[in-house]
Design a protein around this motif. Structure first.
Motif, mmCIF file in Angstrom:
data_model
loop_
_atom_site.group_PDB
_atom_site.id
_atom_site.type_symbol
_atom_site.label_atom_id
_atom_site.label_comp_id
_atom_site.label_asym_id
_atom_site.label_seq_id
_atom_site.Cartn_x
_atom_site.Cartn_y
_atom_site.Cartn_z
ATOM 1 N N GLU A 142 0.828 -1.209 0.000
ATOM 2 C CA GLU A 142 0.000 0.000 0.000
ATOM 3 C C GLU A 142 0.866 1.265 0.000
ATOM 4 O OE1 GLU A 142 -3.241 2.162 2.868
ATOM 5 O OE2 GLU A 142 -3.332 -0.017 2.703
ATOM 6 N N ALA A 143 1.918 1.287 0.798
ATOM 7 C CA ALA A 143 2.805 2.450 0.847
ATOM 8 C C ALA A 143 3.524 2.652 -0.483
ATOM 9 C CB ALA A 143 3.829 2.292 1.978
ATOM 10 N N VAL A 144 3.960 1.563 -1.100
ATOM 11 C CA VAL A 144 4.631 1.648 -2.403
ATOM 12 C C VAL A 144 3.665 2.198 -3.448
ATOM 13 C CG1 VAL A 144 5.668 0.301 -4.267
ATOM 14 C CG2 VAL A 144 6.350 -0.119 -1.897
ATOM 15 N N ALA A 145 2.441 1.693 -3.475
ATOM 16 C CA ALA A 145 1.444 2.180 -4.436
ATOM 17 C C ALA A 145 1.165 3.661 -4.215
ATOM 18 C CB ALA A 145 0.155 1.371 -4.319
ATOM 19 N N GLU A 146 1.017 4.085 -2.967
ATOM 20 C CA GLU A 146 0.773 5.500 -2.676
ATOM 21 C C GLU A 146 1.931 6.363 -3.151
ATOM 22 O OE1 GLU A 146 -0.507 6.472 1.296
ATOM 23 O OE2 GLU A 146 -1.697 4.631 1.400
ATOM 24 N N GLU A 147 3.135 5.897 -2.960
ATOM 25 C CA GLU A 147 4.310 6.666 -3.372
ATOM 26 C C GLU A 147 4.398 6.754 -4.900
ATOM 27 O OE1 GLU A 147 7.419 9.097 -2.087
ATOM 28 O OE2 GLU A 147 5.610 8.342 -1.149
ATOM 29 N N ILE A 148 4.113 5.665 -5.587
ATOM 30 C CA ILE A 148 4.110 5.690 -7.054
ATOM 31 C C ILE A 148 3.092 6.698 -7.548
ATOM 32 C CG2 ILE A 148 3.490 4.366 -9.121
ATOM 33 C CD1 ILE A 148 4.741 1.909 -7.673
ATOM 34 N N PHE A 149 1.874 6.667 -7.020
ATOM 35 C CA PHE A 149 0.843 7.591 -7.468
ATOM 36 C C PHE A 149 1.174 9.028 -7.099
ATOM 37 C CE2 PHE A 149 -1.777 3.637 -7.519
ATOM 38 C CZ PHE A 149 -1.904 3.596 -8.891
ATOM 39 N N HIS A 150 1.842 9.241 -5.972
ATOM 40 C CA HIS A 150 2.282 10.596 -5.615
ATOM 41 C C HIS A 150 3.189 11.152 -6.709
ATOM 42 C CE1 HIS A 150 4.024 13.967 -3.501
ATOM 43 N NE2 HIS A 150 5.202 13.481 -3.846
ATOM 44 N N TRP A 151 4.140 10.363 -7.160
ATOM 45 C CA TRP A 151 5.092 10.845 -8.166
ATOM 46 C C TRP A 151 4.466 10.957 -9.540
ATOM 47 C CZ3 TRP A 151 8.717 13.706 -6.710
ATOM 48 C CH2 TRP A 151 9.261 13.535 -5.452
ATOM 49 N N ILE A 152 3.523 10.101 -9.864
ATOM 50 C CA ILE A 152 2.814 10.239 -11.144
ATOM 51 C C ILE A 152 2.058 11.564 -11.154
ATOM 52 C CG2 ILE A 152 0.888 9.354 -12.522
ATOM 53 C CD1 ILE A 152 1.843 6.522 -11.721
ATOM 54 N N ARG A 153 1.366 11.859 -10.064
ATOM 55 C CA ARG A 153 0.643 13.134 -9.985
ATOM 56 C C ARG A 153 1.609 14.312 -10.040
ATOM 57 N NH1 ARG A 153 -2.336 10.141 -6.197
ATOM 58 N NH2 ARG A 153 -1.086 11.011 -4.514
ATOM 59 N N ALA A 154 2.743 14.213 -9.377
ATOM 60 C CA ALA A 154 3.712 15.315 -9.346
ATOM 61 C C ALA A 154 4.296 15.589 -10.725
ATOM 62 C CB ALA A 154 4.827 14.990 -8.356
ATOM 63 N N LEU A 155 4.390 14.581 -11.561
ATOM 64 C CA LEU A 155 4.972 14.748 -12.889
ATOM 65 C C LEU A 155 3.970 15.251 -13.922
ATOM 66 C CD1 LEU A 155 7.213 11.571 -12.961
ATOM 67 C CD2 LEU A 155 7.948 13.953 -12.694
ATOM 68 N N ARG A 156 2.696 15.256 -13.578
ATOM 69 C CA ARG A 156 1.667 15.748 -14.503
ATOM 70 C C ARG A 156 1.452 17.237 -14.266
ATOM 71 N NH1 ARG A 156 -3.259 12.891 -13.067
ATOM 72 N NH2 ARG A 156 -4.198 14.421 -14.449
ATOM 73 N N PRO A 157 1.775 18.061 -15.252
ATOM 74 C CA PRO A 157 1.578 19.515 -15.074
ATOM 75 C C PRO A 157 0.116 19.835 -14.787
ATOM 76 C CG PRO A 157 2.771 19.030 -17.108
ATOM 77 C CD PRO A 157 2.302 17.719 -16.557
ATOM 78 N N GLY A 158 -0.099 20.682 -13.809
ATOM 79 C CA GLY A 158 -1.456 21.114 -13.487
ATOM 80 C C GLY A 158 -2.270 20.111 -12.710
ATOM 81 N N ALA A 159 -1.661 19.000 -12.318
ATOM 82 C CA ALA A 159 -2.402 17.982 -11.574
ATOM 83 C C ALA A 159 -2.624 18.457 -10.136
ATOM 84 C CB ALA A 159 -1.644 16.667 -11.578
ATOM 85 N N PRO A 160 -3.787 18.193 -9.562
ATOM 86 C CA PRO A 160 -4.025 18.561 -8.168
ATOM 87 C C PRO A 160 -3.217 17.685 -7.225
ATOM 88 C CG PRO A 160 -5.864 17.295 -9.033
ATOM 89 C CD PRO A 160 -4.917 17.534 -10.176
ATOM 90 N N ASP A 161 -2.971 18.181 -6.028
ATOM 91 C CA ASP A 161 -2.240 17.409 -5.009
ATOM 92 C C ASP A 161 -3.066 16.248 -4.524
ATOM 93 O OD1 ASP A 161 -0.042 18.985 -5.196
ATOM 94 O OD2 ASP A 161 -0.598 20.254 -3.502
#
Length: 86
Positions: free
Chosen positions: A67-86
């Motif tokens: 679960e922690a690994v999945a959350e971290e992956i999705f955090h970075w995917i969102r961070a790399l998308r311009p204009g993506a919400p937190d």
């Protein structure tokens, strides 16, 4: 790209992924030949990209639970998308 959120609380999942090998065209820490072979059957662009040195790979080691690994992956995917919400 660096995302800065000074008022954000620290993520409890930070550190769930540990960098093993930085972005490279020739990784040395893992053998992904079977994976690449299977993926080229589904992605006609992968093989030419690999042959031209255009595909880059980054290797991480999971250091947390699933679960922690999945959350971290999705955090970075969102961070790399311009204009993506937190």
């Amino acid at each position: 790209m660096t995302a800065s959120h000074p008022t954000s609380a620290p993520r409890p999942t930070a550190g769930a992924l540990c960098l093993v090998e930085a972005s490279t065209t020739r990784r040395t820490s893992v053998d992904i030949s079977v994976y690449v072979e299977q993926m080229t059957a589904h992605c006609p662009y992968l093989d030419p990209s690999l042959q031209r040195g255009l595909a880059r790979w980054t290797v991480y080691r999971a250091a947390g639970d699933a679960e922690a690994v999945a959350e971290e992956i999705f955090h970075w995917i969102r961070a790399l998308r311009p204009g993506a919400p937190d």
